[in-house]
Design an enzyme around this catalytic site. Structure first.
Site, mmCIF file in Angstrom:
data_model
loop_
_atom_site.group_PDB
_atom_site.id
_atom_site.type_symbol
_atom_site.label_atom_id
_atom_site.label_comp_id
_atom_site.label_asym_id
_atom_site.label_seq_id
_atom_site.Cartn_x
_atom_site.Cartn_y
_atom_site.Cartn_z
ATOM 1 N N GLU A 38 -29.438 -70.024 57.566
ATOM 2 C CA GLU A 38 -28.831 -69.257 56.467
ATOM 3 C C GLU A 38 -27.466 -68.703 56.888
ATOM 4 O O GLU A 38 -26.519 -68.687 56.096
ATOM 5 C CB GLU A 38 -29.780 -68.144 56.012
ATOM 6 C CG GLU A 38 -31.031 -68.728 55.356
ATOM 7 C CD GLU A 38 -31.771 -67.754 54.457
ATOM 8 O OE1 GLU A 38 -31.739 -66.548 54.725
ATOM 9 O OE2 GLU A 38 -32.390 -68.217 53.482
ATOM 10 N N GLY A 95 -39.778 -45.689 57.355
ATOM 11 C CA GLY A 95 -38.982 -46.883 57.042
ATOM 12 C C GLY A 95 -38.804 -47.048 55.549
ATOM 13 O O GLY A 95 -39.764 -46.931 54.784
#
Ligand code: FAD
Ligand code: NAD
Length: 400
Positions: free
Chosen positions: A166, A10
Site C-alpha cells: 500500500e 486507546g
C-alpha cells in the site's frame, strides 16, 4: 453507591468504536477514555500520510467531538495496568481506578531484533512516524541537487506485506510531484522492495498477488523476493542472497516488515506473544475477566487454520461491538457473548485509482477495487466518527 468505572485505553478503531456503542447504551456507570493524543487517526491511511499523498490532518479527527455527556476524556500516555489493584498508571495523571477495563492500545512496529532496524529505518506506525517519512524523503531529494549523490534517491521498503504494497502504491503516485518539485531526474530514482518470504500476499490468489507486483513494477518498483533483510546501517540495507550478504546504499529505508501489540501489554505483565494476548472467546483476559482486550493487542484463534486471525481494523471494529455489549453484561451480571468474526473481504490499495482484493471468493482488480477500498475507508470512519466526520474527511472528493 458510587458508580462503576468503565475505562477504555486507546481511541483507535477498537477503543473509539467501543466508546460510541457504550455511549449509545447509556449504562449506569462512568466512562473514561484515555489516549495519548487529542486526536484519533485512521491507522489504515498511514501509508498515504507517509508517502505524502494526503496530509496528516486528513487522516485525523478530534477525540473530544466523540465524547458525549458524562464521559471523560483524558489525554495521556498509559504506562501500565496494575491488574491486582485495578488501576491504570498514566504518565501525567498518576493512577486511575477501574471496575471494568477495555484495553485497545493497538500496534507498534516490530523489528524482530534485526540489527540496525530500530536505529536506522523509518516505521509506518503512527502520525509522527509517518510525517517523519514524508519529510525524510523530501529532504533527501532536496539534497540531491547540491550533492549529485544518486544514493539519496534510492528508497528501500522492507517487507512486501499489505503495508509495503500500500505504501509503494502511494509512493509511486507521489514520485512525479517530487521529480518536479526537487528537479531530480526520474531515471535516477530507485524504489526497491525486499521481502524475506519466497512469495507475497499469501492470503490472495497467485493471480491477484502477481497483479499487485506487475502494477508496481510498471511504475518502476524493483522487487527482491525471497531475500531476508539482515541488517540496516546508517546509509544501506544488507540482505541475504542465498549464502551471500549483499548491500544496497540508500537515502531512505522504510520498515514495513511487521507489527506487534503495544508495549504496555508486556509492561503490565500479561501473558503475551509479540504484544498480543490470547483472549477468551468472549474477549476477556484469562484470569482477569474484568479486562476486555481487543484490536491488535488481542489474539483470537481462527479455528479454520488454528492460527490467530491477522490484526486488522476490520476485526478491531467488530470486536468493539462485542466489547461494549459484554461490558454492559458485566455491569448487569449477565452472561457474556462469544466473539464471532464475520470477514467482509480484504482489499489492498495500490495507489489512488488501483487496488486488488477478495470479497468472498470474488476477485476484484483495478479501478473498481479502488472504489471499493474508498467505500470501506468511508464506512470505517463513519462507524467511528459518525456521518458528519465522514463527510468532512471521507475519501470521495465530492464530499469536500
Ligand atoms: P489502533 O488503531 O492502533 O489505535 C490505538 C490507539 O491507542 C491510538 O489512538 C494510539 O495513539 C493509542 N495509544 C497507543 N499507545 C498508547 C499509550 N501508551 N497510551 C495512550 N494511548 C496510546 N486493517 C484493515 O482492516 N484494513 C486496512 O485497509 C488496513 N490498512 C492498514 C494500513 C497500514 C499502513 C497499517 C499500518 C495498518 C493497516 N491495517 C488495516 C491494520 C489496522 O490499522 C490495525 O489492525 C488497527 O489500527 C488496530 O486497531 P486498534 O484499535 O487495535 O489500534
Ligand atoms: P505483515 O506482517 O502482514 O507483513 C510483513 C511482511 O514483511 C511479510 O511479508 C514478511 O514476510 C516480511 N518480512 C518480515 N521480516 C522480514 C525481513 N527481515 N526481511 C524482509 N521481509 C521481512 O505486516 P504489515 O504488512 O505491516 O501488516 C500488519 C497487519 O495490518 C496485518 O495483519 C495486515 O493484515 C494488516 N493490514 C491490512 C491492510 C489491508 O487490509 N488493506 C493493509 C495494511 C495492513
Amino acid at each position: 453507591m458510587a458508580k462503576k468505572q468503565i475505562v477504555i485505553l486507546g481511541a483507535g478503531y477498537g477503543g473509539l468504536r467501543t466508546l460510541r456503542n457504550l455511549q449509545k447504551a447509556k449504562p449506569d456507570a462512568e466512562i473514561t477514555i484515555i489516549n495519548k493524543n487529542d486526536y484519533h487517526y485512521e491507522a489504515t491511511w498511514l501509508h498515504e500520510v507517509a508517502a505524502g499523498t494526503i496530509e496528516a490532518n486528513d487522516a485525523c479527527f478530534p477525540i473530544k467531538d466523540q465524547v458525549k455527556g458524562a464521559t471523560k476524556f483524558i489525554q495521556d500516555a498509559v504506562i501500565k495496568v496494575n491488574k491486582e489493584d485495578k488501576t491504570v498508571e498514566l504518565e501525567q495523571h498518576g493512577l486511575i481506578s477501574y471496575d471494568y477495563l477495555v484495553f485497545a492500545l493497538g500496534f507498534e512496529s516490530e523489528s524482530f531484533g534485526t540489527p540496525g532496524v530500530d536505529e536506522h529505518t523509518l516505521p509506518i506506525a503512527d502520525i509522527p512516524s509517518t510525517k517523519r517519512i514524508r519529510e525524510h524523503i523530501e529532504t533527501k531529494f532536496s539534497q540531491w541537487k547540491t550533492t549529485q549523490n544518486d544514493e539519496l534517491l534510492t528508497i528501500v521498503v522492507g517487507g512486501a506485506g499489505f503495508t509495503g504494497f500500500e505504501f509503494l502504491g502511494e509512493l509511486t503516485n507521489r514520485i512525479p510531484y517530487l521529480v518536479k518539485q526537487y528537479d531530480v531526474p526520474r531515471e535516477k530514482i530507485r524504489i526497491i522492495c525486499i521481502e524475506a518470504a519466497p512469495s507475497v500476499l499469501p492470503m490472495f490468489t497467485k493471480d491477484l498477488a502477481n497483479y499487485a507486483i506487475s502494477r508496481l513494477e510498471d511504475r518502476g518498483v524493483e522487487f527482491k523476493i525471497g531475500h531476508p533483510i539482515k541488517e540496516a546501517t546508517a546509509d544501506s540495507v544488507i540482505y541475504a542472497d542465498g549464502e551471500e550478504r549483499k548491500e544496497i546504499k540508500c537515502g531512505t529505508f522504510i520498515w514495513g516488515a511487521g507489527v506487534r501489540g503495544s508495549g504496555v501489554v508486556g509492561a503490565s505483565g500479561f501473558e503475551e506473544r509479540r504484544g498480543r494476548v490470547m483472549v477468551n472467546a468472549n474477549l476477556t483476559v484469562p484470569g482477569n475477566e474484568d479486562i476486555i482486550m481487543i484490536g491488535d493487542c488481542s489474539a483470537v484463534m481462527d479455528t479454520a487454520n488454528n492460527r490467530p486471525y491477522p490484526t486488522t481494523a476490520q476485526i478491531a471494529i467488530q470486536q468493539a461491538d462485542y466489547a461494549a455489549a459484554n461490558i454492559i453484561a458485566l455491569l448487569n451480571d449477565q452472561p457474556l457473548k462469544d466473539f464471532v468474526y464475520k470477514p467482509k473481504g480484504t482489499v489492498c490499495s495500490l495507489g489512488d485509482n488501483d487496488a486488488m482484493g477478495l470479497v468472498g471468493d470474488k476477485a476484484l482488480k483495478g479501478y473498481r477495487a479502488s472504489v471499493l477500498k474508498k467505500v470501506i475507508d468511508d464506512r470505517s470512519i463513519a462507524m467511528l466518527g459518525g456521518v458528519s466526520t465522514m463527510l468532512k474527511k471521507g475519501k470521495f472528493q465530492f464530499y469536500k
